[in-house]
Design a protein around this motif. Structure first.
Motif, PDB file in Angstrom:
ATOM      1  N   SER A 101       0.808  -1.221   0.000  1.00  0.00           N
ATOM      2  CA  SER A 101       0.000   0.000   0.000  1.00  0.00           C
ATOM      3  C   SER A 101       0.843   1.272   0.000  1.00  0.00           C
ATOM      4  O   SER A 101       0.407   2.290  -0.515  1.00  0.00           O
ATOM      5  CB  SER A 101      -0.948   0.008   1.198  1.00  0.00           C
ATOM      6  N   ASN A 102       2.045   1.238   0.557  1.00  0.00           N
ATOM      7  CA  ASN A 102       2.872   2.438   0.603  1.00  0.00           C
ATOM      8  C   ASN A 102       4.020   2.412  -0.401  1.00  0.00           C
ATOM      9  O   ASN A 102       4.838   3.301  -0.428  1.00  0.00           O
ATOM     10  CB  ASN A 102       3.444   2.646   2.006  1.00  0.00           C
ATOM     11  N   SER A 103       4.088   1.384  -1.232  1.00  0.00           N
ATOM     12  CA  SER A 103       5.171   1.310  -2.205  1.00  0.00           C
ATOM     13  C   SER A 103       4.705   1.889  -3.532  1.00  0.00           C
ATOM     14  O   SER A 103       3.607   2.396  -3.655  1.00  0.00           O
ATOM     15  CB  SER A 103       5.645  -0.135  -2.357  1.00  0.00           C
ATOM     16  N   ARG A 104       5.533   1.778  -4.538  1.00  0.00           N
ATOM     17  CA  ARG A 104       5.234   2.417  -5.815  1.00  0.00           C
ATOM     18  C   ARG A 104       3.940   1.899  -6.432  1.00  0.00           C
ATOM     19  O   ARG A 104       3.457   0.845  -6.083  1.00  0.00           O
ATOM     20  CB  ARG A 104       6.390   2.237  -6.776  1.00  0.00           C
ATOM     21  N   ASP A 105       3.418   2.631  -7.362  1.00  0.00           N
ATOM     22  CA  ASP A 105       2.153   2.301  -8.015  1.00  0.00           C
ATOM     23  C   ASP A 105       2.371   1.186  -9.026  1.00  0.00           C
ATOM     24  O   ASP A 105       2.955   1.383 -10.075  1.00  0.00           O
ATOM     25  CB  ASP A 105       1.597   3.552  -8.705  1.00  0.00           C
ATOM     26  N   PHE A 106       1.873  -0.010  -8.721  1.00  0.00           N
ATOM     27  CA  PHE A 106       2.079  -1.146  -9.604  1.00  0.00           C
ATOM     28  C   PHE A 106       1.165  -1.108 -10.816  1.00  0.00           C
ATOM     29  O   PHE A 106       1.298  -1.906 -11.712  1.00  0.00           O
ATOM     30  CB  PHE A 106       1.901  -2.465  -8.837  1.00  0.00           C
ATOM     31  N   GLY A 107       0.216  -0.164 -10.867  1.00  0.00           N
ATOM     32  CA  GLY A 107      -0.650  -0.044 -12.020  1.00  0.00           C
ATOM     33  C   GLY A 107      -0.058   0.858 -13.092  1.00  0.00           C
ATOM     34  O   GLY A 107      -0.544   0.919 -14.207  1.00  0.00           O
ATOM     35  N   ALA A 108       1.005   1.569 -12.754  1.00  0.00           N
ATOM     36  CA  ALA A 108       1.625   2.505 -13.695  1.00  0.00           C
ATOM     37  C   ALA A 108       2.434   1.737 -14.741  1.00  0.00           C
ATOM     38  O   ALA A 108       3.006   0.695 -14.455  1.00  0.00           O
ATOM     39  CB  ALA A 108       2.544   3.467 -12.953  1.00  0.00           C
ATOM     40  N   PRO A 109       2.490   2.253 -15.962  1.00  0.00           N
ATOM     41  CA  PRO A 109       3.290   1.580 -16.991  1.00  0.00           C
ATOM     42  C   PRO A 109       4.778   1.653 -16.634  1.00  0.00           C
ATOM     43  O   PRO A 109       5.246   2.656 -16.099  1.00  0.00           O
ATOM     44  CB  PRO A 109       2.993   2.366 -18.262  1.00  0.00           C
ATOM     45  N   ARG A 110       5.500   0.575 -16.922  1.00  0.00           N
ATOM     46  CA  ARG A 110       6.926   0.525 -16.618  1.00  0.00           C
ATOM     47  C   ARG A 110       7.724   1.052 -17.793  1.00  0.00           C
ATOM     48  O   ARG A 110       7.337   0.892 -18.943  1.00  0.00           O
ATOM     49  CB  ARG A 110       7.346  -0.913 -16.349  1.00  0.00           C
ATOM     50  N   GLU A 111       8.857   1.643 -17.486  1.00  0.00           N
ATOM     51  CA  GLU A 111       9.758   2.087 -18.550  1.00  0.00           C
ATOM     52  C   GLU A 111      10.465   0.849 -19.097  1.00  0.00           C
ATOM     53  O   GLU A 111      10.991   0.040 -18.339  1.00  0.00           O
ATOM     54  CB  GLU A 111      10.785   3.071 -17.998  1.00  0.00           C
ATOM     55  N   MET A 112      10.450   0.696 -20.407  1.00  0.00           N
ATOM     56  CA  MET A 112      11.062  -0.463 -21.044  1.00  0.00           C
ATOM     57  C   MET A 112      12.305  -0.026 -21.819  1.00  0.00           C
ATOM     58  O   MET A 112      12.365   1.082 -22.328  1.00  0.00           O
ATOM     59  CB  MET A 112      10.070  -1.136 -21.992  1.00  0.00           C
ATOM     60  N   TYR A 113      13.299  -0.902 -21.878  1.00  0.00           N
ATOM     61  CA  TYR A 113      14.563  -0.616 -22.552  1.00  0.00           C
ATOM     62  C   TYR A 113      14.752  -1.619 -23.688  1.00  0.00           C
ATOM     63  O   TYR A 113      14.622  -2.823 -23.491  1.00  0.00           O
ATOM     64  CB  TYR A 113      15.732  -0.734 -21.566  1.00  0.00           C
TER      65      TYR A 113
END
Length: 68
Positions: A15-27
């Motif tokens: 609940s207090n960590s990063r937003d897992f619904g956000a798109p990840r940066e891909m390389y």
């Protein structure tokens, strides 16, 4: 809804960590095994091999013998 000992709603361990619904940066990278272009969700470290989805299982230690 479950509540914790302070009367606030329990939101799970993340609940207090990063937003897992956000798109990840891909390389974009080239697979060290087969040479195809692929994308990975982490910034590759120079000098370390990076594998595509098909080649990665060939380089992993089987789960039952992996050490944590």
């Amino acid at each position: 809804m479950a509540f914790n000992d302070r009367g606030k709603p329990f939101r799970g361990r993340d609940s207090n960590s990063r937003d897992f619904g956000a798109p990840r940066e891909m390389y974009k990278v080239i697979c060290s095994d087969c040479g195809i272009e692929t994308e990975v969700p982490f910034k590759p470290t120079e000098g370390r091999p990076v594998y595509c989805r098909e080649c990665l299982p060939k380089h992993r230690t089987p789960r039952e013998t992996r050490r944590y």
